[in-house]
Design a protein around this motif. Structure first.
Motif, PDB file in Angstrom:
ATOM      1  N   HIS A 221      -6.181 -53.894  19.537  1.00  8.78           N
ATOM      2  CA  HIS A 221      -5.570 -53.631  21.206  1.00  8.78           C
ATOM      3  C   HIS A 221      -5.472 -53.063  22.760  1.00  8.78           C
ATOM      4  CE1 HIS A 221      -2.315 -53.696  18.089  1.00  8.78           C
ATOM      5  NE2 HIS A 221      -2.467 -52.710  17.433  1.00  8.78           N
ATOM      6  N   CYS A 222      -5.199 -52.936  23.791  1.00  9.77           N
ATOM      7  CA  CYS A 222      -5.158 -52.602  25.544  1.00  9.77           C
ATOM      8  C   CYS A 222      -5.240 -51.096  24.815  1.00  9.77           C
ATOM      9  CB  CYS A 222      -4.564 -53.428  26.275  1.00  9.77           C
ATOM     10  SG  CYS A 222      -5.301 -52.960  27.442  1.00  9.77           S
ATOM     11  N   VAL A 223      -6.774 -50.485  24.562  1.00  7.56           N
ATOM     12  CA  VAL A 223      -6.790 -48.849  24.451  1.00  7.56           C
ATOM     13  C   VAL A 223      -7.417 -48.590  25.875  1.00  7.56           C
ATOM     14  CG1 VAL A 223      -7.538 -46.817  23.830  1.00  7.56           C
ATOM     15  CG2 VAL A 223      -6.613 -48.957  21.984  1.00  7.56           C
ATOM     16  N   VAL A 224      -6.671 -47.414  27.266  1.00  8.07           N
ATOM     17  CA  VAL A 224      -6.460 -47.427  27.826  1.00  8.07           C
ATOM     18  C   VAL A 224      -6.638 -45.832  28.802  1.00  8.07           C
ATOM     19  CG1 VAL A 224      -6.021 -46.893  30.941  1.00  8.07           C
ATOM     20  CG2 VAL A 224      -5.371 -49.155  29.089  1.00  8.07           C
ATOM     21  N   PRO A 225      -7.998 -45.571  28.541  1.00  6.81           N
ATOM     22  CA  PRO A 225      -8.468 -43.785  28.601  1.00  6.81           C
ATOM     23  C   PRO A 225      -7.271 -43.025  29.679  1.00  6.81           C
ATOM     24  CG  PRO A 225     -10.065 -44.571  28.382  1.00  6.81           C
ATOM     25  CD  PRO A 225      -8.973 -46.318  28.243  1.00  6.81           C
ATOM     26  N   VAL A 226      -6.443 -42.018  30.077  1.00  4.49           N
ATOM     27  CA  VAL A 226      -6.103 -42.124  31.215  1.00  4.49           C
ATOM     28  C   VAL A 226      -5.852 -40.381  30.661  1.00  4.49           C
ATOM     29  CG1 VAL A 226      -3.664 -41.163  32.266  1.00  4.49           C
ATOM     30  CG2 VAL A 226      -4.024 -44.215  30.212  1.00  4.49           C
ATOM     31  N   THR A 227      -6.527 -39.921  32.551  1.00  5.47           N
ATOM     32  CA  THR A 227      -7.147 -38.213  32.297  1.00  5.47           C
ATOM     33  C   THR A 227      -7.645 -38.426  33.939  1.00  5.47           C
ATOM     34  OG1 THR A 227      -9.301 -37.396  32.075  1.00  5.47           O
ATOM     35  CG2 THR A 227      -9.407 -39.732  32.441  1.00  5.47           C
ATOM     36  N   THR A 228      -7.236 -36.737  34.062  1.00  9.35           N
ATOM     37  CA  THR A 228      -7.379 -35.998  34.965  1.00  9.35           C
ATOM     38  C   THR A 228      -8.776 -36.202  35.324  1.00  9.35           C
ATOM     39  OG1 THR A 228      -5.150 -34.675  34.668  1.00  9.35           O
ATOM     40  CG2 THR A 228      -6.454 -33.815  35.904  1.00  9.35           C
ATOM     41  N   ARG A 229      -8.999 -36.395  34.412  1.00 13.85           N
ATOM     42  CA  ARG A 229     -10.876 -36.224  35.253  1.00 13.85           C
ATOM     43  C   ARG A 229     -11.075 -37.339  35.918  1.00 13.85           C
ATOM     44  NH1 ARG A 229     -15.268 -35.210  30.992  1.00 13.85           N
ATOM     45  NH2 ARG A 229     -14.519 -34.546  29.491  1.00 13.85           N
ATOM     46  N   THR A 230     -12.105 -36.607  37.097  1.00 14.81           N
ATOM     47  CA  THR A 230     -12.401 -37.052  38.071  1.00 14.81           C
ATOM     48  C   THR A 230     -13.181 -38.912  37.136  1.00 14.81           C
ATOM     49  OG1 THR A 230     -15.083 -36.957  38.228  1.00 14.81           O
ATOM     50  CG2 THR A 230     -12.841 -35.877  39.291  1.00 14.81           C
ATOM     51  N   PRO A 231     -13.587 -39.872  38.323  1.00 10.74           N
ATOM     52  CA  PRO A 231     -13.831 -41.054  37.811  1.00 10.74           C
ATOM     53  C   PRO A 231     -15.711 -40.654  36.546  1.00 10.74           C
ATOM     54  CG  PRO A 231     -12.954 -41.815  39.274  1.00 10.74           C
ATOM     55  CD  PRO A 231     -12.822 -40.021  39.719  1.00 10.74           C
ATOM     56  N   ALA A 232     -16.459 -39.666  37.961  1.00 15.84           N
ATOM     57  CA  ALA A 232     -17.639 -39.568  37.286  1.00 15.84           C
ATOM     58  C   ALA A 232     -17.673 -38.770  35.647  1.00 15.84           C
ATOM     59  CB  ALA A 232     -17.949 -38.916  38.537  1.00 15.84           C
ATOM     60  N   GLN A 233     -16.579 -37.432  35.794  1.00 22.26           N
ATOM     61  CA  GLN A 233     -16.185 -36.980  34.868  1.00 22.26           C
ATOM     62  C   GLN A 233     -16.262 -38.052  33.328  1.00 22.26           C
ATOM     63  OE1 GLN A 233     -13.919 -34.126  36.129  1.00 22.26           O
ATOM     64  NE2 GLN A 233     -15.290 -32.678  36.949  1.00 22.26           N
TER      65      GLN A 233
END
Length: 281
Positions: A60-72
């Motif tokens: 399936h299409c799994v999308v990580p979703v986070t408040t982290r910055t792209p670098a983190q």
């Protein structure tokens, strides 16, 4: 890939620091390290969770979703195939094959022009940390700010003052473990996930999260799940289409991934929930 999109928060939902993981179960094998910082292992999953995540990402299409910055976020190495899309900075950045999508960045910048500025928010955060001199304050340029605090050193009246300012300025406040976030209310994970769902052609969105910053994502998913710990669990928050687990700590990640696999395999189009409409937000 199916028409199901899995949108999942990471920290304290799927991946865990040693402090957040809880005690290992008797006879449990060593946890899998999914993030290192300056040579130190900082985030983990169990072996079972690693296997379940890899299997889910293959189907399936799994999308990580986070408040982290792209670098983190880039420090996190999840098992299985790399994610085509990811959402960072609480919806402020949509990543496509690891790079920020410029059209989404422009839309976010325009939308944030209608709320109090980051400079003002940072000043209010600094005021909230007046009695916590060891707090480390950070800014995500153009988006939001946060502080790493010693929770007992942060008086409730300072937190109340910060929340009062935020409610009238178009911002929100979330305290997740030792991190105190001040984020524009317009900056939502659900809006970014809706954009990705539209691009992916997904008809169904399954979501997971543990904090107040995940509320909108869970609200607008077709079906959602939360662990038995975190801000939402502490507040007793739930909805008819949200499964509220009782499992806490790193074992909750295993259960969340099993929940995703079961719902995705069953096909949940038409299930209760408002749904994250592609292009909404």
């Amino acid at each position: 890939m199916s028409g199901v999109l899995v949108a999942t928060d990471l920290d304290r939902t799927l991946i865990y620091s040693l402090a957040a993981a809880g005690a290992p179960r008797p006879g449990e094998r060593p946890w899998v390290v999914v993030e290192r910082l300056e040579g130190r292992a900082v985030s983990h999953v169990t072996e079972l969770a690693a296997a379940r995540y890899a299997a889910l990402a293959r189907r399936h299409c799994v999308v990580p979703v986070t408040t982290r910055t792209p670098a983190q976020l880039a420090r996190v190495q999840l098992p299985g195939p790399p994610a085509r899309w990811a959402v960072a900075a609480n919806g402020g950045v949509v990543l496509v094959d690891g790079g920020p999508d410029p059209s989404w960045t422009a839309r976010v910048r325009e939308a944030l022009g209608g709320v109090a500025g980051l400079e003002e928010a940072a000043a209010e955060l600094a005021r909230a940390c007046t009695d916590a001199p060891d707090a480390r304050r950070h800014e995500v340029p153009g988006l939001f700010c946060y502080a790493v605090v010693d929770r007992p050193a942060l008086p409730e009246h300072r937190l109340a003052q910060l929340r009062a300012w935020a409610s009238g300025a178009g911002w929100g406040v979330s305290l997740q473990g030792r991190k105190l976030y001040v984020v524009p209310s317009l900056l939502t994970k659900s809006a970014a996930v809706a954009e990705v769902a539209g691009r992916a052609g997904a008809e169904v969105v399954l979501a997971a999260g543990d904090s107040l910053l995940d509320t909108d994502l869970l609200e607008r998913a077709t079906l959602a799940v939360r662990p038995g710990h975190g801000e939402l669990a502490d507040a007793g928050w739930t909805r008819p289409h949200v499964t509220a687990l009782t499992t806490r700590g790193i074992a909750a990640g295993e259960e969340i991934l099993a929940w995703f696999a079961d719902r995705a395999a069953a096909g949940v189009a038409g299930a209760p929930g408002t749904g994250v409409a592609p292009g909404a937000g």
